[in-house]
Structures are given as C-alpha cells and as structure tokens.
Design a protein around this motif. Structure first.
Motif, short mmCIF file in Angstrom:
data_model
loop_
_atom_site.label_atom_id
_atom_site.label_comp_id
_atom_site.label_asym_id
_atom_site.label_seq_id
_atom_site.Cartn_x
_atom_site.Cartn_y
_atom_site.Cartn_z
N ARG A 175 0.73 -1.10 0.04
CA ARG A 175 0.18 -0.01 -0.05
C ARG A 175 0.86 1.16 0.24
NH1 ARG A 175 -4.86 0.20 3.95
NH2 ARG A 175 -3.44 -0.49 5.63
N ARG A 176 0.42 2.13 -0.77
CA ARG A 176 1.17 3.39 -0.81
C ARG A 176 0.67 4.27 0.33
NH1 ARG A 176 0.26 7.96 -5.38
NH2 ARG A 176 2.05 9.32 -4.45
N SER A 177 1.63 5.05 0.95
CA SER A 177 1.33 5.80 2.20
C SER A 177 0.75 7.33 1.77
CB SER A 177 2.51 6.05 2.90
OG SER A 177 2.35 7.09 4.05
N MET A 178 -0.23 7.68 2.46
CA MET A 178 -0.79 8.77 2.29
C MET A 178 0.18 9.84 2.86
SD MET A 178 -3.37 8.50 0.45
CE MET A 178 -4.45 9.70 0.91
N MET A 179 1.00 9.89 3.81
CA MET A 179 1.69 10.67 4.44
C MET A 179 3.10 10.37 3.99
SD MET A 179 0.40 10.80 8.50
CE MET A 179 -0.26 9.17 8.81
N SER A 180 4.03 11.37 3.91
CA SER A 180 5.37 11.45 3.60
C SER A 180 6.13 10.59 4.98
CB SER A 180 6.19 12.71 3.21
OG SER A 180 6.24 13.77 4.41
N SER A 223 -2.47 2.54 19.58
CA SER A 223 -3.01 3.79 20.02
C SER A 223 -1.84 5.05 19.68
CB SER A 223 -2.96 3.79 21.79
OG SER A 223 -1.83 3.72 22.24
N ASP A 224 -0.83 4.62 19.53
CA ASP A 224 0.17 5.70 18.93
C ASP A 224 -0.30 5.96 17.58
OD1 ASP A 224 1.31 6.15 21.35
OD2 ASP A 224 2.98 4.71 20.98
N ALA A 225 -0.26 4.88 16.68
CA ALA A 225 -0.63 5.07 15.38
C ALA A 225 -2.09 5.71 15.13
CB ALA A 225 -0.98 3.52 14.59
N GLY A 226 -3.18 5.48 15.99
CA GLY A 226 -4.23 6.30 16.01
C GLY A 226 -4.16 7.75 16.29
N ASN A 227 -3.13 7.75 17.37
CA ASN A 227 -2.97 9.35 17.83
C ASN A 227 -2.18 10.11 16.49
OD1 ASN A 227 -4.21 9.10 20.20
ND2 ASN A 227 -2.22 8.56 21.20
N MET A 228 -1.37 9.53 15.66
CA MET A 228 -0.64 9.72 14.56
C MET A 228 -1.73 10.34 13.64
SD MET A 228 2.83 8.56 13.04
CE MET A 228 2.20 7.60 11.44
N VAL A 229 -2.83 9.48 13.34
CA VAL A 229 -3.49 9.85 12.26
C VAL A 229 -4.55 10.93 12.79
CG1 VAL A 229 -5.58 8.78 11.17
CG2 VAL A 229 -3.80 7.49 11.36
N LYS A 230 -4.82 11.02 13.94
CA LYS A 230 -5.72 11.89 14.47
C LYS A 230 -5.01 13.52 14.51
CE LYS A 230 -8.13 9.48 18.11
NZ LYS A 230 -8.38 9.22 19.44
N ARG A 231 -3.79 13.44 14.74
CA ARG A 231 -3.05 14.72 14.75
C ARG A 231 -2.77 15.13 13.13
NH1 ARG A 231 -2.40 19.53 15.47
NH2 ARG A 231 -0.28 20.24 15.75
N ALA A 232 -2.77 14.02 12.45
CA ALA A 232 -2.18 14.59 10.83
C ALA A 232 -3.71 14.95 10.27
CB ALA A 232 -2.20 13.38 9.81
N ILE A 233 -4.99 14.54 10.95
CA ILE A 233 -6.18 15.11 10.63
C ILE A 233 -6.49 16.73 11.10
CG2 ILE A 233 -8.75 15.12 10.62
CD1 ILE A 233 -8.27 11.75 10.49
N GLN A 234 -5.93 16.83 12.20
CA GLN A 234 -5.96 18.17 12.93
C GLN A 234 -5.16 19.17 12.06
OE1 GLN A 234 -4.31 17.62 16.61
NE2 GLN A 234 -6.36 18.16 18.00
N ILE A 235 -4.06 18.60 11.67
CA ILE A 235 -3.13 19.65 11.14
C ILE A 235 -3.77 19.97 9.50
CG2 ILE A 235 -0.75 19.68 9.80
CD1 ILE A 235 0.44 17.96 12.03
N ALA A 236 -4.14 18.95 8.64
CA ALA A 236 -4.94 19.10 7.63
C ALA A 236 -6.27 20.18 7.54
CB ALA A 236 -5.45 17.79 6.71
N GLU A 237 -6.95 19.88 8.85
CA GLU A 237 -8.11 20.80 8.95
C GLU A 237 -7.63 22.33 9.15
OE1 GLU A 237 -10.15 18.78 12.13
OE2 GLU A 237 -11.47 17.45 10.68
N GLU A 238 -6.62 22.41 10.06
CA GLU A 238 -6.28 23.90 10.25
C GLU A 238 -5.66 24.37 9.16
OE1 GLU A 238 -3.10 23.12 13.37
OE2 GLU A 238 -4.47 22.69 14.87
N GLN A 239 -5.00 23.67 8.21
CA GLN A 239 -4.44 24.05 7.09
C GLN A 239 -5.51 24.56 6.08
OE1 GLN A 239 -1.74 21.24 5.37
NE2 GLN A 239 0.25 21.95 6.74
#
Length: 58
Positions: A4-9, A37-53
């Motif tokens: 699978r190709r990663s959505m995040m660099s 849980s760390d993977a989930g938190n990483m995804v949540k944070r990535a979504i937060q950053i995208a929403e802020e942008q």
C-alpha cells in the motif's frame, strides 16, 4: 499482495512521531513497533493539521 502506498510522507510521519513522543520506538523497532494507540494518535494529529491548513486558506 501489493504494497500500500502511504498517504503521508516519511518526513511528515517522522515529525508526528517526534511530536507525539514515540520516535525512539520507531528508530529502534520500525513503524511496526509502535502501539495501535500511537498510530491512531498519529492519524488524529495528521487530520488536525490538515483541517487547520484548510481553515487558514479560507
């Protein structure tokens, strides 16, 4: 099975792991060594950053 190709660099994932405090685990064990849980938190944070942008574009 295809890989699978990663959505995040890789760099973005590294920055998130550092921010969330589990970069040391990634360095020692690779991405497979982190907790779910760390993977989930990483995804949540990535979504937060995208929403802020997106909010800053308006």
């Amino acid at each position: 099975m295809g890989r699978r190709r990663s959505m995040m660099s890789e760099r973005f994932k590294e920055e998130l792991a550092k921010e969330l405090g589990f970069w040391d685990v990634v360095q020692k064990e690779g991405w497979g060594g982190i907790k779910a849980s760390d993977a989930g938190n990483m995804v949540k944070r990535a979504i937060q950053i995208a929403e802020e942008q997106l909010a800053n574009r308006s």
